[in-house]
Scaffold this motif. Structure first.
Motif, PDB file in Angstrom:
ATOM      1  N   ALA A  21       0.550  -1.150  -0.012  1.00 42.44           N
ATOM      2  CA  ALA A  21       0.013  -0.245   0.058  1.00 42.44           C
ATOM      3  C   ALA A  21       0.911   1.339   0.526  1.00 42.44           C
ATOM      4  CB  ALA A  21      -0.686   0.210   1.287  1.00 42.44           C
ATOM      5  N   PRO A  22       0.510   2.809  -0.580  1.00 44.25           N
ATOM      6  CA  PRO A  22       1.899   3.962  -1.008  1.00 44.25           C
ATOM      7  C   PRO A  22       1.450   4.645   0.620  1.00 44.25           C
ATOM      8  CG  PRO A  22      -0.679   4.460  -1.624  1.00 44.25           C
ATOM      9  CD  PRO A  22      -1.006   2.858  -1.708  1.00 44.25           C
ATOM     10  N   LEU A  23       2.285   4.965   1.318  1.00 53.62           N
ATOM     11  CA  LEU A  23       2.657   5.816   1.845  1.00 53.62           C
ATOM     12  C   LEU A  23       1.056   7.108   2.451  1.00 53.62           C
ATOM     13  CD1 LEU A  23       5.684   6.907   2.461  1.00 53.62           C
ATOM     14  CD2 LEU A  23       5.144   4.797   3.674  1.00 53.62           C
ATOM     15  N   VAL A  24       0.982   7.247   3.237  1.00 58.22           N
ATOM     16  CA  VAL A  24      -0.673   8.346   3.052  1.00 58.22           C
ATOM     17  C   VAL A  24      -0.030   9.602   2.566  1.00 58.22           C
ATOM     18  CG1 VAL A  24      -1.409   9.982   4.998  1.00 58.22           C
ATOM     19  CG2 VAL A  24      -1.705   7.446   5.534  1.00 58.22           C
ATOM     20  N   ASN A  25      -0.686  10.322   1.596  1.00 57.24           N
ATOM     21  CA  ASN A  25       0.089  11.896   0.801  1.00 57.24           C
ATOM     22  C   ASN A  25      -0.120  12.439   2.523  1.00 57.24           C
ATOM     23  OD1 ASN A  25       0.186  12.365  -1.486  1.00 57.24           O
ATOM     24  ND2 ASN A  25      -1.170  14.080  -0.704  1.00 57.24           N
ATOM     25  N   ALA A  26       1.297  13.462   1.325  1.00 55.29           N
ATOM     26  CA  ALA A  26       1.723  13.868   2.698  1.00 55.29           C
ATOM     27  C   ALA A  26       0.957  15.140   2.516  1.00 55.29           C
ATOM     28  CB  ALA A  26       3.037  14.573   2.578  1.00 55.29           C
ATOM     29  N   THR A  27       0.174  15.863   0.937  1.00 51.85           N
ATOM     30  CA  THR A  27       0.205  16.773   1.190  1.00 51.85           C
ATOM     31  C   THR A  27      -1.704  16.916   1.703  1.00 51.85           C
ATOM     32  OG1 THR A  27       1.574  17.872  -0.909  1.00 51.85           O
ATOM     33  CG2 THR A  27      -0.962  19.377  -0.551  1.00 51.85           C
ATOM     34  N   PRO A  28      -2.466  17.504   2.261  1.00 48.13           N
ATOM     35  CA  PRO A  28      -3.499  17.389   2.597  1.00 48.13           C
ATOM     36  C   PRO A  28      -4.681  17.513   1.902  1.00 48.13           C
ATOM     37  CG  PRO A  28      -2.861  19.424   3.049  1.00 48.13           C
ATOM     38  CD  PRO A  28      -1.733  19.025   2.833  1.00 48.13           C
ATOM     39  N   ASP A  29      -5.785  16.931   1.008  1.00 42.01           N
ATOM     40  CA  ASP A  29      -6.918  16.432   0.438  1.00 42.01           C
ATOM     41  C   ASP A  29      -7.675  18.099   0.654  1.00 42.01           C
ATOM     42  OD1 ASP A  29      -6.014  14.124  -1.022  1.00 42.01           O
ATOM     43  OD2 ASP A  29      -7.670  13.444   0.168  1.00 42.01           O
ATOM     44  N   PRO A  30      -7.934  18.940  -0.496  1.00 38.81           N
ATOM     45  CA  PRO A  30      -8.862  20.457  -0.159  1.00 38.81           C
ATOM     46  C   PRO A  30     -10.065  19.320   0.098  1.00 38.81           C
ATOM     47  CG  PRO A  30      -9.301  19.271  -2.782  1.00 38.81           C
ATOM     48  CD  PRO A  30      -8.038  18.455  -2.224  1.00 38.81           C
ATOM     49  N   PRO A  31     -10.871  20.552   0.760  1.00 43.59           N
ATOM     50  CA  PRO A  31     -12.017  20.832   1.432  1.00 43.59           C
ATOM     51  C   PRO A  31     -13.812  20.221   0.149  1.00 43.59           C
ATOM     52  CG  PRO A  31     -11.613  22.995   1.107  1.00 43.59           C
ATOM     53  CD  PRO A  31     -10.277  21.949   1.028  1.00 43.59           C
ATOM     54  N   ARG A  32     -14.200  19.787   0.633  1.00 42.33           N
ATOM     55  CA  ARG A  32     -15.445  19.388   0.109  1.00 42.33           C
ATOM     56  C   ARG A  32     -15.612  20.239  -1.145  1.00 42.33           C
ATOM     57  NH1 ARG A  32     -19.888  15.988   0.775  1.00 42.33           N
ATOM     58  NH2 ARG A  32     -21.985  17.215  -0.526  1.00 42.33           N
ATOM     59  N   GLN A  33     -15.665  20.074  -2.571  1.00 41.29           N
ATOM     60  CA  GLN A  33     -15.981  21.157  -3.536  1.00 41.29           C
ATOM     61  C   GLN A  33     -16.927  21.052  -4.325  1.00 41.29           C
ATOM     62  OE1 GLN A  33     -13.683  24.019  -4.019  1.00 41.29           O
ATOM     63  NE2 GLN A  33     -12.313  22.985  -2.809  1.00 41.29           N
ATOM     64  N   ALA A  34     -18.238  21.823  -4.671  1.00 42.50           N
ATOM     65  CA  ALA A  34     -19.151  21.284  -5.541  1.00 42.50           C
ATOM     66  C   ALA A  34     -18.782  21.279  -7.195  1.00 42.50           C
ATOM     67  CB  ALA A  34     -19.889  22.767  -5.400  1.00 42.50           C
ATOM     68  N   VAL A  35     -19.686  20.926  -7.312  1.00 45.80           N
ATOM     69  CA  VAL A  35     -19.924  20.001  -8.903  1.00 45.80           C
ATOM     70  C   VAL A  35     -19.578  21.259  -9.959  1.00 45.80           C
ATOM     71  CG1 VAL A  35     -22.392  20.571  -9.732  1.00 45.80           C
ATOM     72  CG2 VAL A  35     -20.978  19.135 -11.036  1.00 45.80           C
ATOM     73  N   SER A  36     -20.140  22.596  -9.665  1.00 47.74           N
ATOM     74  CA  SER A  36     -19.518  23.899 -10.361  1.00 47.74           C
ATOM     75  C   SER A  36     -18.270  24.632 -10.276  1.00 47.74           C
ATOM     76  CB  SER A  36     -20.220  24.800  -9.507  1.00 47.74           C
ATOM     77  OG  SER A  36     -20.072  25.670  -8.794  1.00 47.74           O
ATOM     78  N   GLN A  37     -17.711  23.329  -9.266  1.00 45.71           N
ATOM     79  CA  GLN A  37     -15.911  23.457  -9.240  1.00 45.71           C
ATOM     80  C   GLN A  37     -15.429  23.082 -10.044  1.00 45.71           C
ATOM     81  OE1 GLN A  37     -13.973  26.956  -7.980  1.00 45.71           O
ATOM     82  NE2 GLN A  37     -12.772  25.198  -8.703  1.00 45.71           N
ATOM     83  N   PRO A  38     -14.405  23.293 -10.782  1.00 44.43           N
ATOM     84  CA  PRO A  38     -13.624  22.018 -11.818  1.00 44.43           C
ATOM     85  C   PRO A  38     -12.490  21.891 -10.155  1.00 44.43           C
ATOM     86  CG  PRO A  38     -13.465  24.219 -12.718  1.00 44.43           C
ATOM     87  CD  PRO A  38     -14.596  24.486 -11.480  1.00 44.43           C
ATOM     88  N   ILE A  39     -12.193  20.696 -10.622  1.00 41.46           N
ATOM     89  CA  ILE A  39     -10.944  19.951  -9.802  1.00 41.46           C
ATOM     90  C   ILE A  39     -10.160  19.136 -10.943  1.00 41.46           C
ATOM     91  CG2 ILE A  39     -12.516  19.376  -7.978  1.00 41.46           C
ATOM     92  CD1 ILE A  39     -13.053  16.803  -8.066  1.00 41.46           C
ATOM     93  N   VAL A  40      -9.162  19.346 -10.352  1.00 39.61           N
ATOM     94  CA  VAL A  40      -7.937  18.644 -11.398  1.00 39.61           C
ATOM     95  C   VAL A  40      -7.350  17.387  -9.609  1.00 39.61           C
ATOM     96  CG1 VAL A  40      -6.686  19.997 -11.228  1.00 39.61           C
ATOM     97  CG2 VAL A  40      -6.029  17.787 -12.809  1.00 39.61           C
ATOM     98  N   ILE A  41      -7.377  15.613 -10.099  1.00 39.35           N
ATOM     99  CA  ILE A  41      -6.101  15.811  -9.365  1.00 39.35           C
ATOM    100  C   ILE A  41      -5.153  14.856 -10.491  1.00 39.35           C
ATOM    101  CG2 ILE A  41      -6.905  12.703  -8.542  1.00 39.35           C
ATOM    102  CD1 ILE A  41      -9.638  12.713  -9.410  1.00 39.35           C
ATOM    103  N   VAL A  42      -4.496  15.517  -9.629  1.00 37.80           N
ATOM    104  CA  VAL A  42      -2.903  15.493  -9.735  1.00 37.80           C
ATOM    105  C   VAL A  42      -2.171  14.255  -9.436  1.00 37.80           C
ATOM    106  CG1 VAL A  42      -2.812  17.599 -10.276  1.00 37.80           C
ATOM    107  CG2 VAL A  42      -1.538  17.030  -8.658  1.00 37.80           C
ATOM    108  N   ASP A  43      -1.839  13.488 -10.797  1.00 38.09           N
ATOM    109  CA  ASP A  43       0.093  12.230 -10.336  1.00 38.09           C
ATOM    110  C   ASP A  43      -0.396  11.628  -9.618  1.00 38.09           C
ATOM    111  OD1 ASP A  43       2.714  11.623 -11.206  1.00 38.09           O
ATOM    112  OD2 ASP A  43       3.457  12.339  -9.305  1.00 38.09           O
TER     113      ASP A  43
END
Length: 413
Positions: A21-43
């Motif tokens: 299993a991968p290590l826990v990601n060091a960068t925190p995830d963003p808070p909840r976002q509405a469908v109207s807000q574009p998001i990008v899942i990187v790398d």
């Protein structure tokens, strides 16, 4: 916002983490976002499900509820989207439960979302389900998308509330046309129909252009059902009586099964192009009704039959029968994934039955896969489900219809 009460299903103890299993990601995830807000899942490592691959160092851009771009992380177009860090994690399509019964008391939609379910095929239509389907589709209710079968068509006496009784062949057309007019995309057939009424319903369904799904009635031979127009068969009904040495039905039919009969029935299924939703996990529970000496035999025979269906190319669907008080909604889909793998399917084949193959059954080429233009129902996982199917339950966050939902939403502080 989805309440945190009762949603600790996303909490994963560290002892459950596999060595790979991968290590826990060091960068925190963003808070909840509405469908109207574009998001990008990187790398992130993408598991697209249209092939048995895990593509590392990818980025996935989501806008307006759809996947707008997928590709090498180094080539990500300039965007002002909210960033979800993917490094060390895996991204796959959300799961589809192809046999559930929706009731307000079972916690829709929270238990399904908490377990990564983005779409549900409801197997018994009601007025309340019809309202829920419309509310989710309109965005007024947050939850998995719902595709529902009609109320069940059955003989007399009815076994469930809301049953549409069809006791004479001449009544079949009226009953079927009414379900089509009500907007149900599938016609649910049930256990006590007589052979003549079953045939009349199949003919009326063909004329109306509505696909029959459900149980093979007790009075109808499975081989006849296979060539009569059934689109999907639930719980392996009909096969049980065909293989049972004493013509028993249900789980008891698998306890005394003649396994030499499996191959011909599987071949007939492949020839007819009929889908099966085996619901293996619930029958593990129901097998406890059998004498102890018969339980493992019955469970093993059902698994062996599903393994043969898969190996010979008969299409399978992942479903639970949650909602009738036997297995839990949401989490039982992961029990079903494990059952498929225990039966002998690869993790990829098991996952296909609850993603891209389920979408194919529903006629949706924009669902159950990660590709440009697909619906953005996505699971961010801590682990590779192609290596260990239980990783599909180690959910770090979910994109539901384009809206980002981090794990923190589901975990009480």
């Amino acid at each position: 916002m989805i309440p945190a009460i009762g949603l600790a299903l996303f909490v994963v103890p560290s002892c459950a983490r596999s060595p790979n299993a991968p290590l826990v990601n060091a960068t925190p995830d963003p808070p909840r976002q509405a469908v109207s807000q574009p998001i990008v899942i990187v790398d992130v490592t993408v598991i697209p499900m249209d092939a048995e691959v895990a593509r590392a160092h990818q980025s996935v851009l989501v806008t307006d509820g759809k996947i707008a771009w997928v590709g090498d992380a180094s080539r990500l177009p300039q965007t002002d989207a909210v960033v979800v860090p993917g490094a060390g994690r895996y991204l796959m399509p959300a799961l589809i439960d192809m046999h559930a019964h929706l009731h307000a008391a079972e916690g829709y939609p929270y238990k399904y979302i908490a377990n990564g379910v983005g779409t549900i095929r409801n197997m018994w239509g009601t007025a309340s389900v019809a309202r829920l389907v419309a509310s989710v589709a309109a965005g007024a209710t947050e939850g998995p998308s719902i595709v529902s079968a009609s109320p069940g068509l059955d003989g007399n006496p009815p076994q469930w509330p809301g049953t549409i009784m069809v006791t004479a062949p001449e009544s079949a057309k009226t009953a079927v046309d009414a379900q089509r007019a009500a907007g149900w995309p599938f016609l649910k057939v049930y256990t006590s129909l007589s052979p003549s009424v079953f045939d009349a319903i199949m003919a009326a369904a063909r004329d109306a252009g509505i696909a029959p799904i459900g149980h093979v009635p007790l009075a109808v031979d499975i081989r006849h059902a296979l060539v009569s127009g059934m689109r999907s068969i639930e719980h392996l009904t009909g096969y049980d009586r065909a293989v049972s040495r004493r013509h028993n039905c249900c789980i008891a039919g698998w306890a005394d099964a003649d396994t030499t009969l499996f191959a011909d029935l599987v071949d007939a299924t492949v020839t007819a192009s009929v889908w099966n939703c085996p619901t293996l996990a619930i029958d593990v529970v129901l097998a406890q009704q059998l004498p102890a000496s018969q339980r493992d035999i019955a469970i093993g025979n059902r698994r062996a039959f599903v393994r043969m269906l898969s190996k010979r190319g008969a299409p399978l669907l992942l479903g639970t029968d949650a909602g009738i008080g036997v297995v839990a909604p949401g989490s039982s889909l992961h029990d079903e994934l494990r059952e498929f793998v225990t039966a002998g399917l690869s993790p990829y084949a098991a996952l296909r039955a609850g993603t891209i193959d389920a979408a194919r059954f529903l006629g949706r080429d924009d669902l159950g896969r990660i590709t440009v233009g697909a619906v953005a129902d996505l699971l961010l996982l801590q682990g590779n489900p192609l290596l260990d199917v239980t990783a599909a339950q180690r959910i770090e966050g979910m994109v539901l219809h384009g809206a980002w939902i981090p794990k923190s939403v589901f975990v009480a502080p």
